[in-house]
Enzyme design. Structure first.
Site, PDB file in Angstrom:
ATOM      1  N   GLY A 251       0.719 -10.350  47.507  1.00  0.00           N
ATOM      2  CA  GLY A 251      -0.319  -9.404  47.099  1.00  0.00           C
ATOM      3  C   GLY A 251      -1.724  -9.899  47.410  1.00  0.00           C
TER       4      GLY A 251
ATOM      5  N   GLU B  29      -6.686 -12.354  40.409  1.00  0.00           N
ATOM      6  CA  GLU B  29      -7.188 -13.383  41.338  1.00  0.00           C
ATOM      7  C   GLU B  29      -8.517 -13.940  40.842  1.00  0.00           C
ATOM      8  OE1 GLU B  29      -4.907 -14.276  43.174  1.00  0.00           O
ATOM      9  OE2 GLU B  29      -3.718 -12.449  43.118  1.00  0.00           O
TER      10      GLU B  29
HETATM   11  N1  B3K Z   1      -1.140 -17.638  43.831  1.00  0.00           N
HETATM   12  C1  B3K Z   1      -0.824 -16.593  44.741  1.00  0.00           C
HETATM   13  C2  B3K Z   1       0.598 -16.564  45.172  1.00  0.00           C
HETATM   14  C3  B3K Z   1       0.931 -17.548  46.215  1.00  0.00           C
HETATM   15  C4  B3K Z   1       2.338 -17.335  46.691  1.00  0.00           C
HETATM   16  C5  B3K Z   1       2.781 -18.384  47.630  1.00  0.00           C
HETATM   17  N2  B3K Z   1       4.066 -18.061  48.191  1.00  0.00           N
HETATM   18  C6  B3K Z   1      -1.200 -15.254  44.196  1.00  0.00           C
HETATM   19  C7  B3K Z   1      -1.292 -15.149  42.734  1.00  0.00           C
HETATM   20  O1  B3K Z   1      -0.388 -15.384  41.975  1.00  0.00           O
HETATM   21  O2  B3K Z   1      -2.357 -14.865  42.269  1.00  0.00           O
HETATM   22 ZN    ZN Z   2      -1.540 -15.682  40.279  1.00  0.00          ZN
END
Ligand code: B3K
Ligand code: ZN
Length: 850
Positions: free
Chosen positions: A254, A291
């Site tokens: 995402g 995010e």
């Molecule tokens: N931290 C990222 C996800 C990363 C996935 C790696 N395969 C997005 C989120 O959780 O905000």
């Molecule tokens: Zn996250």
């Protein structure tokens, strides 16, 4: 450079890094197939480590030169990286490597797609950019220089020097390499500003391709609301001069919380009323917030190792859930979250992919970005908050930010701040992180001498690698209602800590009706005998919105299960109760829309399996459709009224209020379409002036095997819009009659617009196929075969997306021998494919382990 071969990594083997990084300087000379990356890294021995072995991760890198303290060296090439002899004192490492962004279809590391460069480093992608200790407990400030003739050159942190053909960026906040990001492309920005609580002005931008500039306003507004909310609710202020978001079409997930430079799948940030549904707007709001919230929960406080992933993800999901609740409706959000947890996480917990919220081993960490780590991780935090109260939670969070800012922390650190802030012993509670599986609570009621007693027993079934389970701490929110609907005992939290426990309420005038697990206070399954009358009573009277909704679901579920198991078509008063609720104008439209959603076929399949019945997907579909028709026929007056009364007139807004009304009228439309031959949906489609009305009408038509003309005109109107065309692909498979779903998916995969290397498009067809329960589980195995064919094709191109979609097989052992044999053959065929990726190998191995 060789990739690391499959190797299992264990939490118990954690050791601190031998060397720490004080400073990183990177120069990128961008070229599509031969980008040069120059690194200059200051290392120092880590006093906390005994080891003096110097190892740097590196994969798919062509080493041009390497130096230590200015002297050329030839490092030793080893599995997954390089080794070198280094001084037992601080030193400078320099290297030049060459990489091939244009050839990087795996979309991990630095890649080029659609003419732009972008990166994805979490979890272990940075090692495909340069040699580095690519582990989250090595933090450093980064300075980056990008040399390219692309007009826009972005990286993390604050702006440095910029000029013709180059840009420099400096990120003062020490960060692990997984938060590194770089973007270069022909992009335009939607600018804005935000003034933080201490009065600092922050520059905000959403960067997109020229054609998408009209789709940024909502995302930027969601960003500003998130920034404000995090200040007001958690006291967290933003810490750089600039915050950039970039929309990228080819992206495996995402979005990604890179420090100061979030990169988004364009489907998760671009929105406009004409092209996005209400559900998309809500999703974008939540992901932008998620995010952004990572800036504190993830970036300022990161994870010591990838086993601690839930430390940042569970907490950040919990925070984005709170945010959505505050922006929209807490009751509806709680129902949404519970539905997601039940349909996806309980399913994961019940199958071969079950794992603890903090896993103890992995082969490929990307396979553990799961609904268990994220959503169950968030539920654990919700339970903690219930147990320590709002004040205790606020104190604990303040302590967490004070104590661990700048750290790479663990679940132990997290639990400790709650213990220190509240004085509570959480050693038993912590088992939620290590014990997989969904606890089942068996409830027995007793009424005696004006005393009402709830006897509660908890049990968790074995999961892979965990045959024996122990009792957990489970907060069970309970309220008692009198026969007239009054709340005789308001909500209180019963704390379950043992295998069996009893809780008594005395001094009651008459036998009360209990409302148990209010607000879905714990991620558990309730097992209890409850009469249809009691369910109908709670649907009418429960003051807890979650349990009011739940009562309707249980009543519907029991009717459906009886239809499936014995052909008994008695609706047990469900339709009358539903009609009353539909007429109740005091109920929020969004909430009534939720009441109209019957348990899914998947949910019924899970419920049957839990009773020891082998589910028949065709029968489930047939009976559920029969019940839908019966509801449509018997509640037509209410449904038609709702459809008329709650139409939104005037200009479209993605507000919770308007979205709630559209959700309600469109839920009604799906029923109405079963009896009016699609007349209302056809006219809604023709007159729609926003995507919610257009798309929902199209889906309603597809669900009754109509809508072929509308499909054509939809494709014609939207052929140049990638995101809308994803919806066009998805709707045809997800809403198809199961008997046609596989053939439709197969044909769509031959369509000229089926760009299978784009993860969104691939998922639009094959993710949707797996969601068509009876279609995917077709008795002839054609659903399994088609998916296997395409997974085998995608794996060499994009292992991460292949592995993720392979999870669609996770419930294969639930079905009959015929289906099982076919699913097993499909999985075995995938597993025996030559050169299968580490990602997919791990998934199919786990799927096949019995
Ligand atoms: N931290 C990222 C996800 C990363 C996935 C790696 N395969 C997005 C989120 O959780 O905000
Ligand atoms: Zn996250």
């Amino acid at each position: 450079m060789k990739d690391a071969s499959p190797q299992t990594i264990y939490l118990k083997d954690y050791t601190p890094p031998a060397y720490l990084v004080e400073k990183v300087d990177l120069t990128f000379r961008l070229a599509p197939s031969a980008t040069r990356v120059l690194s200059k890294i200051s290392f120092k021995p880590n006093p906390a480590s005994q080891s003096r072995d110097f190892f740097l991760h590196g994969e798919q890198l062509k080493l041009i030169s390497a130096k230590i303290d200015g002297k050329s060296i030839t490092p030793e090439v080893v599995e997954g990286g390089i080794k070198a002899d280094v001084p037992d004192a601080p030193f400078i490492w320099e290297a030049e490597v060459e990489i091939d962004p244009a050839g990087n279809t795996a979309l991990e590391g630095l890649y080029m797609s659609g003419g732009m460069y972008s990166t994805q480093c979490e979890a272990e992608g940075f090692r495909k950019i340069t040699f580095y200790p690519d582990r989250p407990d090595v933090l450093a400030p980064f300075s980056v220089r990008i040399e390219s003739d692309m007009p826009v050159l972005l990286s993390n942190g604050n702006k440095g020097a910029m000029g013709d053909g180059f840009a420099e960026w400096h990120d003062p906040w020490p960060k692990p390499a997984y938060l590194f990001a770089l973007v270069a492309g022909d992009l335009v920005n939607h600018p804005d500003t935000f003034t933080t609580m201490s009065g600092k002005e922050v520059e905000l931008n959403i960067w997109v391709r020229k054609d998408d500039i009209g789709k940024c306003a909502f995302g930027i507004d969601a960003l500003k609301r998130s920034m404000k909310w995090d200040e007001e609710v958690y006291g967290r202020e933003y810490d750089l001069d600039i915050f950039n978001i970039v929309a990228v079409d080819d992206f495996n997930m995402g979005a990604m919380e890179n420090k100061g430079l979030n990169i988004f799948n364009s489907s998760c940030v671009l929105a406009s009323p004409a092209t996005s549904t209400d559900a998309t707007f809500e999703r974008i709001e939540a992901i932008v917030a998620h995010e952004y919230f990572h800036n504190w929960t993830g970036n300022r406080i990161t994870c010591r190792d990838w086993f601690q992933l839930c430390l940042k993800e569970g907490l950040t999901v919990f925070r984005d859930q709170q945010f959505t609740g505050d922006m929209r409706s807490h009751a509806v959000k709680r129902i949404d979250d519970a539905q997601l947890l039940r349909s996806n996480q309980f399913k994961e917990d019940a199958g071969p992919l079950a794992h603890p919220v903090r896993p103890e081993s992995f082969v490929e960490i990307n396979n553990f970005y799961t609904v268990t780590v994220y959503e169950k991780g968030a539920e654990i935090i919700g339970m903690l908050k219930r147990l320590v109260g709002d004040e205790g939670y606020a104190k604990a969070l303040d302590l967490y930010f004070d104590r661990h800012d700048g750290d790479a922390a663990t679940i132990e650190d997290w639990i400790k701040v709650f213990e220190d802030a509240t004085g509570r012993d959480l050693s038993q509670f912590k088992l939620w992180y290590s014990q997989a599986g969904t606890p089942r609570l068996k409830i027995r009621e007793e009424w005696n001498d004006a005393t009402f007693t709830l006897h509660i027993a908890q049990e968790t079934l074995p999961t892979p690698g965990q045959p024996n389970k122990v009792p957990l701490v489970i907060p069970v929110a309970v309220g008692l209602l009198g026969a007239n609907g009054d709340e005789v005992v308001p909500t209180q939290i019963l704390e379950l800590t043992q295998a069996e426990q009893s809780f008594s309420f005395s001094g009651l005038g008459s036998r009360p009706i209990p409302s148990i697990l209010r607000d879905f206070s714990a991620p558990v399954i309730l097992e209890r005998e409850q009469s249809a009358e009691e369910q109908a009573f709670l649907l009418a009277h429960d003051t807890d919105p979650f349990n009011k909704w739940e009562a309707g679901q249980l009543l519907a579920r029991d009717v459906l299960l009886a239809m499936i198991e014995s052909g008994d078509t008695d609706d047990k008063g469900y339709i009358d109760a539903l009609r009353r609720a539909l007429r109740d104008e005091s109920l929020d439209p969004a909430f009534r829309a939720k009441l109209l959603a019957l348990p899914t076929e998947e949910a019924l399949s899970i419920a049957l399996a839990a009773r020891g019945v082998v589910p028949d997907p065709d029968l489930i579909h047939e009976q559920r459709e029969a019940f839908r028709l019966s509801i449509a026929q018997h509640a037509l007056i209410e449904l038609s009224n709702i459809y008329l009364i709650h139409q939104v007139h005037g200009p479209y807004a993605p507000s919770a209020e308007q979205a709630g009304k559209r959700a309600l009228t469109n839920a009604a439309l799906n029923f109405i379409s079963l009896v009016d031959g699609g007349a209302a949906a056809t006219s809604q489609f023709a007159g729609a002036d926003n995507m919610t009305q257009e798309y929902e009408a199209l889906c309603a038509l597809l669900r009754i095997d109509a809508g072929q003309e509308e499909l054509l005109s939809f494709a014609d109107s939207w052929k140049d819009d990638r995101l809308v065309m994803d919806m066009w692909f998805r709707a045809q498979v997800a809403c198809a009659n199961p008997a046609d779903a596989v053939a439709i998916a197969r044909n769509l995969a031959r369509h000229k617009k089926f760009d299978w290397k784009n993860p969104n498009r691939f998922r639009a067809v094959f993710g949707a196929l797996a969601m068509n329960h009876a279609g995917f589980n077709a008795i002839d195995g054609s659903g399994y075969d088609l998916l296997a064919d395409w997974l085998i094709k995608l794996d060499p191109v994009n292992p991460q997306t292949t592995a993720r979609v392979s999870g669609s097989f996770q419930s294969w052992t639930r079905y009959d021998e015929d289906r099982k044999a076919k699913a097993e053959a499909a999985l075995t065929r995938i597993k025996s494919t030559p050169n299968l990726s580490r990602d997919t190998t791990e998934m199919v191995t786990r799927l096949l382990s019995k």
